[in-house]
Every structure is written in C-alpha cells, then in structure tokens.
Motif scaffolding. Structure first.
Motif, PDB file in Angstrom:
ATOM      1  N   UNK A  21     -14.479 -11.473  -6.934  1.00  0.00           N
ATOM      2  CA  UNK A  21     -14.175 -11.773  -5.540  1.00  0.00           C
ATOM      3  C   UNK A  21     -12.787 -11.260  -5.162  1.00  0.00           C
ATOM      4  N   UNK A  22     -11.787 -11.560  -5.998  1.00  0.00           N
ATOM      5  CA  UNK A  22     -10.408 -11.122  -5.718  1.00  0.00           C
ATOM      6  C   UNK A  22     -10.323  -9.600  -5.769  1.00  0.00           C
ATOM      7  N   UNK A  23     -10.968  -8.987  -6.757  1.00  0.00           N
ATOM      8  CA  UNK A  23     -10.979  -7.525  -6.846  1.00  0.00           C
ATOM      9  C   UNK A  23     -11.551  -6.897  -5.572  1.00  0.00           C
ATOM     10  N   UNK A  24     -12.681  -7.417  -5.118  1.00  0.00           N
ATOM     11  CA  UNK A  24     -13.322  -6.883  -3.907  1.00  0.00           C
ATOM     12  C   UNK A  24     -12.449  -7.118  -2.675  1.00  0.00           C
ATOM     13  N   UNK A  32      -6.760  -1.112  -2.194  1.00  0.00           N
ATOM     14  CA  UNK A  32      -6.257  -0.767  -3.526  1.00  0.00           C
ATOM     15  C   UNK A  32      -6.827  -1.721  -4.567  1.00  0.00           C
ATOM     16  N   UNK A  33      -6.613  -1.353  -5.821  1.00  0.00           N
ATOM     17  CA  UNK A  33      -7.035  -2.216  -6.914  1.00  0.00           C
ATOM     18  C   UNK A  33      -6.103  -3.420  -7.016  1.00  0.00           C
ATOM     19  N   UNK A  35      -3.559  -5.927  -8.636  1.00  0.00           N
ATOM     20  CA  UNK A  35      -2.559  -5.936  -9.703  1.00  0.00           C
ATOM     21  C   UNK A  35      -2.698  -7.248 -10.472  1.00  0.00           C
ATOM     22  N   UNK A  36      -2.178  -7.274 -11.690  1.00  0.00           N
ATOM     23  CA  UNK A  36      -2.342  -8.445 -12.553  1.00  0.00           C
ATOM     24  C   UNK A  36      -1.763  -9.709 -11.923  1.00  0.00           C
ATOM     25  N   UNK A  37      -0.595  -9.601 -11.300  1.00  0.00           N
ATOM     26  CA  UNK A  37       0.022 -10.766 -10.674  1.00  0.00           C
ATOM     27  C   UNK A  37      -0.816 -11.326  -9.532  1.00  0.00           C
ATOM     28  N   UNK A  38      -1.336 -10.439  -8.690  1.00  0.00           N
ATOM     29  CA  UNK A  38      -2.179 -10.880  -7.579  1.00  0.00           C
ATOM     30  C   UNK A  38      -3.471 -11.507  -8.058  1.00  0.00           C
ATOM     31  N   UNK A  63       2.312  -9.352   4.100  1.00  0.00           N
ATOM     32  CA  UNK A  63       3.172  -8.257   4.578  1.00  0.00           C
ATOM     33  C   UNK A  63       2.531  -6.901   4.281  1.00  0.00           C
ATOM     34  N   UNK A  64       1.932  -6.789   3.107  1.00  0.00           N
ATOM     35  CA  UNK A  64       1.305  -5.516   2.724  1.00  0.00           C
ATOM     36  C   UNK A  64       0.190  -5.124   3.680  1.00  0.00           C
TER      37      UNK A  64
END
Length: 67
Positions: A21-24, A32-33, A35-38, A63-64
């Motif tokens: 879910x987070x990846x999608x 973008x893909x 990142x480990x922290x996100x 912000x991004x």
C-alpha cells in the motif's frame, strides 16, 4: 464477469499488505519509489490504527507533493 471485476476493485485495497500500500501510494502520489524511512514511518502509522485514507492525505499534504 462484471461481478468479479467489481469485487476485485472493491477488495483489492483491503487485501493489500501495508508495505504494498505504501509503495503504491508513493509511486502514484509522489511519482517515485518509497525510501526506507518513509516506508517504516507509514507502516508504523498504519500499525497504530490510522486509516489508509489518512495516510494518503498525509502524503498529499507533504512538502514534496506540493513542489
């Protein structure tokens, strides 16, 4: 056949793992893909009981995303 498509569309988001879910969400919203922290942050948020809709809104308020 239409019933199967309908059920798949309705159930797929529920049956998706938190990681998927987070990846999608990162791909679809930020382009973008993850990142480990996100990934770790939002998986923790989901595990704490926050709904997926709230996670999507949070990513869209980032912000991004606004850049």
């Amino acid at each position: 056949m239409n019933l199967l498509k309908y059920l798949k569309a309705r159930l797929e988001p529920i049956l998706t793992s938190d990681r998927a879910f987070v990846d999608a969400a990162f791909r679809d919203i930020l382009g973008r893909e993850t990142d480990q922290g996100g990934l770790e942050f939002y998986r923790g948020v989901l595990r704490s009981g926050v709904r997926r809709t709230a996670v999507l809104l949070d990513i869209m308020r980032s912000e991004e995303f606004r850049r």
